[in-house]
Scaffold this active site. Structure first.
Site, PDB file in Angstrom:
ATOM      1  N   HIS A   1      -6.061  -6.200   2.313  1.00 24.75           N
ATOM      2  CA  HIS A   1      -5.039  -5.054   2.739  1.00 24.75           C
ATOM      3  C   HIS A   1      -4.956  -5.201   4.102  1.00 24.75           C
ATOM      4  O   HIS A   1      -5.483  -4.984   4.967  1.00 24.75           O
ATOM      5  CB  HIS A   1      -5.691  -3.574   2.206  1.00 24.75           C
ATOM      6  CG  HIS A   1      -5.934  -3.650   0.885  1.00 24.75           C
ATOM      7  ND1 HIS A   1      -5.372  -2.317   0.009  1.00 24.75           N
ATOM      8  CD2 HIS A   1      -7.021  -4.280   0.181  1.00 24.75           C
ATOM      9  CE1 HIS A   1      -5.849  -2.610  -1.248  1.00 24.75           C
ATOM     10  NE2 HIS A   1      -6.733  -3.809  -1.166  1.00 24.75           N
TER      11      HIS A   1
ATOM     12  N   GLN B   1      -4.965  -0.311  -4.978  1.00 29.25           N
ATOM     13  CA  GLN B   1      -5.614  -1.474  -5.736  1.00 29.25           C
ATOM     14  C   GLN B   1      -6.272  -1.002  -6.919  1.00 29.25           C
ATOM     15  O   GLN B   1      -6.410  -1.685  -7.994  1.00 29.25           O
ATOM     16  CB  GLN B   1      -6.483  -2.296  -4.813  1.00 29.25           C
ATOM     17  CG  GLN B   1      -7.265  -3.419  -5.766  1.00 29.25           C
ATOM     18  CD  GLN B   1      -7.825  -4.327  -4.767  1.00 29.25           C
ATOM     19  OE1 GLN B   1      -7.657  -4.429  -3.378  1.00 29.25           O
ATOM     20  NE2 GLN B   1      -8.822  -5.112  -5.301  1.00 29.25           N
TER      21      GLN B   1
ATOM     22  N   CYS C   1      -3.335  -2.725   5.699  1.00 28.00           N
ATOM     23  CA  CYS C   1      -3.392  -1.510   6.301  1.00 28.00           C
ATOM     24  C   CYS C   1      -4.967  -1.452   6.962  1.00 28.00           C
ATOM     25  O   CYS C   1      -5.000  -0.732   8.035  1.00 28.00           O
ATOM     26  CB  CYS C   1      -3.460  -0.361   5.487  1.00 28.00           C
ATOM     27  SG  CYS C   1      -4.555  -0.457   3.826  1.00 28.00           S
TER      28      CYS C   1
ATOM     29  N   CYS D   1       0.832  -0.989   0.084  1.00 27.70           N
ATOM     30  CA  CYS D   1       0.058  -0.104  -0.215  1.00 27.70           C
ATOM     31  C   CYS D   1       0.805   1.309  -0.215  1.00 27.70           C
ATOM     32  O   CYS D   1       1.813   1.356   0.725  1.00 27.70           O
ATOM     33  CB  CYS D   1      -0.910   0.103   1.247  1.00 27.70           C
ATOM     34  SG  CYS D   1      -1.820   1.519   1.653  1.00 27.70           S
ATOM     35  N   GLU D   2       0.760   2.177  -0.952  1.00 33.08           N
ATOM     36  CA  GLU D   2       1.517   3.589  -0.801  1.00 33.08           C
ATOM     37  C   GLU D   2       1.167   4.238   0.115  1.00 33.08           C
ATOM     38  O   GLU D   2       1.878   5.289   0.496  1.00 33.08           O
ATOM     39  CB  GLU D   2       1.163   4.157  -2.205  1.00 33.08           C
ATOM     40  CG  GLU D   2      -0.241   4.680  -2.490  1.00 33.08           C
ATOM     41  CD  GLU D   2      -0.355   5.434  -3.898  1.00 33.08           C
ATOM     42  OE1 GLU D   2      -1.056   6.326  -3.968  1.00 33.08           O
ATOM     43  OE2 GLU D   2       0.173   4.961  -4.859  1.00 33.08           O
ATOM     44  N   HIS D   3      -0.184   4.131   1.041  1.00 32.79           N
ATOM     45  CA  HIS D   3       0.027   5.102   2.206  1.00 32.79           C
ATOM     46  C   HIS D   3       0.510   4.611   3.363  1.00 32.79           C
ATOM     47  O   HIS D   3       0.939   5.431   4.080  1.00 32.79           O
ATOM     48  CB  HIS D   3      -1.777   5.025   2.432  1.00 32.79           C
ATOM     49  CG  HIS D   3      -2.452   5.458   1.230  1.00 32.79           C
ATOM     50  ND1 HIS D   3      -3.533   4.858   0.610  1.00 32.79           N
ATOM     51  CD2 HIS D   3      -2.196   6.560   0.322  1.00 32.79           C
ATOM     52  CE1 HIS D   3      -4.014   5.620  -0.327  1.00 32.79           C
ATOM     53  NE2 HIS D   3      -3.270   6.486  -0.650  1.00 32.79           N
ATOM     54  N   HIS D   4       0.448   3.139   3.516  1.00 31.50           N
ATOM     55  CA  HIS D   4       1.189   2.836   4.859  1.00 31.50           C
ATOM     56  C   HIS D   4       2.348   1.886   4.508  1.00 31.50           C
ATOM     57  O   HIS D   4       3.049   1.446   5.628  1.00 31.50           O
ATOM     58  CB  HIS D   4       0.157   2.056   5.800  1.00 31.50           C
ATOM     59  CG  HIS D   4      -0.943   2.917   6.111  1.00 31.50           C
ATOM     60  ND1 HIS D   4      -2.193   3.010   5.415  1.00 31.50           N
ATOM     61  CD2 HIS D   4      -1.024   4.098   7.141  1.00 31.50           C
ATOM     62  CE1 HIS D   4      -2.987   3.975   6.090  1.00 31.50           C
ATOM     63  NE2 HIS D   4      -2.419   4.344   7.021  1.00 31.50           N
TER      64      HIS D   4
END
Length: 217
Positions: free
Chosen positions: A173, A145, A175, A104-107
């Site tokens: 996910h 995704q 996250c 995940c590019e956020h976490h």
């Protein structure tokens, strides 16, 4: 059956999608990466100088280079080797259950799932392993995704120019499972359709039926 390798001419910079080339990255040195990992270890509250963590920065750097190897590869190159001796075959080609892991590019925590990819050939087909390889290249980058689903469909459409492409991705996910709401076992489903799959609902339905039931229509 002989394969035909085609070199695709460069597109104007303004019209070329990002996924058609290897991303340009300004990578730090090995020493900088290892120093950053040591800082993160300290941030967790642990001691990077204790015996069990002494080699962790080097291992993390090596693992990240492997897990994010998609930045060094161009998916369009993988799809450039096609076969035109298809004996008139023009029906759906479906590769189901392509297992993948991404981040995940956020976490920067794992996304674990499987992709189902289909296309309707228009005079040529591509090796089945190339479809799976294309999924892997995009998976081995920081992702959402939704973006990954669109990227896989987009590059297949742009390079093979089939009559249509269908992509479905199902993933869990971490996250959501490991932090925040902490809902283990929940999955996310995304789809992208192009060409005939987008314009003809019956083709979408046939794709979904074949994915879910393993039927040959």
């Amino acid at each position: 059956m002989d394969a035909i390798v085609k070199n695709f001419p460069p597109r104007p910079e303004t019209s070329q999608p990002d996924y058609m080339d290897k991303p340009v990255t300004d990578r730090p040195s090995q020493e900088e990466v290892e120093a950053a990992v040591r800082t993160l270890l300290r941030w967790t509250g642990d001691n990077p100088d204790r015996e069990g963590l002494l080699d962790t920065p080097r291992r993390v750097a090596k693992a990240y280079r492997e897990m994010f190897s998609g930045y060094d590869q161009c998916p369009a190159d993988e799809l450039g080797r096609t076969f035109e001796e298809v004996q008139g075959y023009d029906d759906m080609v479906l590769v189901r259950d392509i297992q993948f892991h991404s981040h995940c590019e956020h976490h920067m925590v794992p996304i674990i799932g499987k992709a189902h990819v289909a296309y309707l050939p228009d005079g040529k087909v591509v090796g089945l392993s190339k479809i799976a390889r294309t999924v892997d290249i995009f998976a081995h980058r920081l992702q959402t995704q939704e973006a990954m689903t669109a990227q896989v469909a987009g590059v297949i459409q742009d390079v093979l120019m089939p009559r249509g492409v269908a992509v479905m991705i199902e993933a869990e996910h971490m996250c959501m499972a490991m932090r925040g709401i902490r809902k283990q076992g929940s999955t996310t489903l995304t789809t992208t359709f192009t060409g005939a799959f987008k314009e003809q609902p019956e083709e979408q339905a046939r794709f979904i039926m074949m994915v879910r039931n393993g039927l040959t229509a």
